[in-house]
Design an enzyme around this catalytic site. Structure first.
Site, PDB file in Angstrom:
ATOM      1  N   HIS A 153       0.825  -1.213   0.000  1.00 55.21           N
ATOM      2  CA  HIS A 153       0.000   0.000   0.000  1.00 55.21           C
ATOM      3  C   HIS A 153       0.862   1.267   0.000  1.00 55.21           C
ATOM      4  O   HIS A 153       2.011   1.221  -0.386  1.00 55.21           O
ATOM      5  CB  HIS A 153      -1.004  -0.051   1.157  1.00 55.21           C
ATOM      6  CG  HIS A 153      -1.659  -1.401   1.265  1.00 55.21           C
ATOM      7  ND1 HIS A 153      -2.705  -1.776   0.446  1.00 55.21           N
ATOM      8  CD2 HIS A 153      -1.366  -2.493   2.025  1.00 55.21           C
ATOM      9  CE1 HIS A 153      -3.038  -3.040   0.727  1.00 55.21           C
ATOM     10  NE2 HIS A 153      -2.243  -3.500   1.670  1.00 55.21           N
ATOM     11  N   GLU A 206       2.079 -11.746   5.659  1.00 60.42           N
ATOM     12  CA  GLU A 206       1.056 -11.068   6.473  1.00 60.42           C
ATOM     13  C   GLU A 206       1.558 -11.211   7.911  1.00 60.42           C
ATOM     14  O   GLU A 206       1.380 -12.234   8.562  1.00 60.42           O
ATOM     15  CB  GLU A 206      -0.313 -11.739   6.300  1.00 60.42           C
ATOM     16  CG  GLU A 206      -0.849 -11.741   4.867  1.00 60.42           C
ATOM     17  CD  GLU A 206      -1.529 -10.426   4.472  1.00 60.42           C
ATOM     18  OE1 GLU A 206      -1.419  -9.432   5.219  1.00 60.42           O
ATOM     19  OE2 GLU A 206      -2.161 -10.407   3.391  1.00 60.42           O
ATOM     20  N   HIS A 224       2.976  -7.082   4.249  1.00 53.79           N
ATOM     21  CA  HIS A 224       1.594  -6.655   4.524  1.00 53.79           C
ATOM     22  C   HIS A 224       1.196  -7.016   5.948  1.00 53.79           C
ATOM     23  O   HIS A 224       1.885  -7.773   6.631  1.00 53.79           O
ATOM     24  CB  HIS A 224       0.628  -7.358   3.557  1.00 53.79           C
ATOM     25  CG  HIS A 224       0.673  -6.803   2.168  1.00 53.79           C
ATOM     26  ND1 HIS A 224      -0.304  -5.978   1.659  1.00 53.79           N
ATOM     27  CD2 HIS A 224       1.607  -6.945   1.189  1.00 53.79           C
ATOM     28  CE1 HIS A 224       0.020  -5.643   0.417  1.00 53.79           C
ATOM     29  NE2 HIS A 224       1.174  -6.213   0.107  1.00 53.79           N
ATOM     30  N   GLU A 284      -2.176   0.327   7.829  1.00 53.87           N
ATOM     31  CA  GLU A 284      -1.288  -0.733   7.335  1.00 53.87           C
ATOM     32  C   GLU A 284      -0.111  -0.154   6.546  1.00 53.87           C
ATOM     33  O   GLU A 284       1.020  -0.615   6.673  1.00 53.87           O
ATOM     34  CB  GLU A 284      -2.092  -1.715   6.461  1.00 53.87           C
ATOM     35  CG  GLU A 284      -1.245  -2.881   5.952  1.00 53.87           C
ATOM     36  CD  GLU A 284      -1.985  -3.790   4.977  1.00 53.87           C
ATOM     37  OE1 GLU A 284      -3.187  -3.564   4.725  1.00 53.87           O
ATOM     38  OE2 GLU A 284      -1.348  -4.714   4.449  1.00 53.87           O
TER      39      GLU A 284
HETATM   40 ZN   LIG Z   1      -2.120  -5.329   2.610  1.00 48.60          ZN
END
Ligand SMILES: [Zn+2]
Length: 219
Positions: free
Chosen positions: A42, A184, A120, A57
């Site tokens: 992002h 993640e 992420h 995030e």
């Molecule tokens: Zn993400």
């Protein structure tokens, strides 16, 4: 202690000292000269997931990526970030999602990176969801090895639930030409894990785990 036992003990101690120091100096030696692209998820117009207390995030992924870059540079790797500030990567105004993701893939492919790693944080409708997971593209056997190395080190260092490694059809995994993984780190939608993700201490632990995993991958 008999003279013979003392001599054995003394010899062992002499052997231990140089071995231990050589290991600590060379612990990331396999990274020397490697080209590694780190993709902080992002950024800019896209905040990514937003935690219950408002942590974004995109800020967490960038903080970890910058810490990873510092360690990798010390180890002699060439490190390229898809972004090193809070911005979109694509130069196209109001880029579509695929164009933004392609811009990140381009950084990996054009630099002929040895590894592409996208960072992420996870999110789910239930705040109870928690833990660490790592993804790779289904056709990539080297991606699978990379994901296994990353997942093992991340769970060991971060101490969160092990959700395992899994295949995923994510754009950045599918379109990159080199072994690629997407991590993640934790669930930003979980209040406890959101606070961890936002702490410099946890970010540093995760960054060090990533670098150990990359070193294992290249060893
Ligand atoms: Zn993400």
């Amino acid at each position: 202690m008999s003279k013979k036992i003392f001599l054995i003990f003394f010899t062992l101690c002499l052997l231990c000292v140089p071995t231990a120091s050589a290991q600590s100096q060379n612990s990331l030696s396999a990274l020397n000269g490697k080209t590694i692209v780190i993709d902080p998820g992002h950024g800019g117009s896209d905040s990514g997931a937003i935690g219950p207390s408002g942590i974004l995030e995109k800020n967490v992924t960038l903080a970890v990526a910058l810490k990873v870059k510092a360690i990798l540079n010390d180890a002699g790797a060439v490190v390229i970030l898809t972004r090193s500030s809070d911005r979109d990567v694509s130069n196209i105004k109001n880029a579509a999602d695929a164009q933004e993701l392609q811009a990140r893939v381009d950084v990996g492919n054009q630099n002929q990176a040895d590894v592409f790693l996208s960072i992420h944080a996870n999110a789910f409708s239930s705040q109870a969801a928690h833990g660490t997971a790592t993804y790779y593209y289904s056709g990539s056997s080297m991606g699978s090895v990379l994901a296994a190395d990353l997942q093992a080190e991340l769970v060991r260092a971060g101490g969160l639930a092990d959700r395992g490694k899994a295949t995923a059809n994510f754009y950045v995994l599918k379109r990159t030409n080199m072994p690629a993984s997407l991590i993640e780190m934790a669930f930003i939608s979980n209040p406890q894990e959101e606070q961890l993700l936002n702490s410099a201490g946890f970010q540093q632990k995760i960054a060090e785990a990533i670098c150990r995993a990359l070193n294992s991958f290249f060893s």
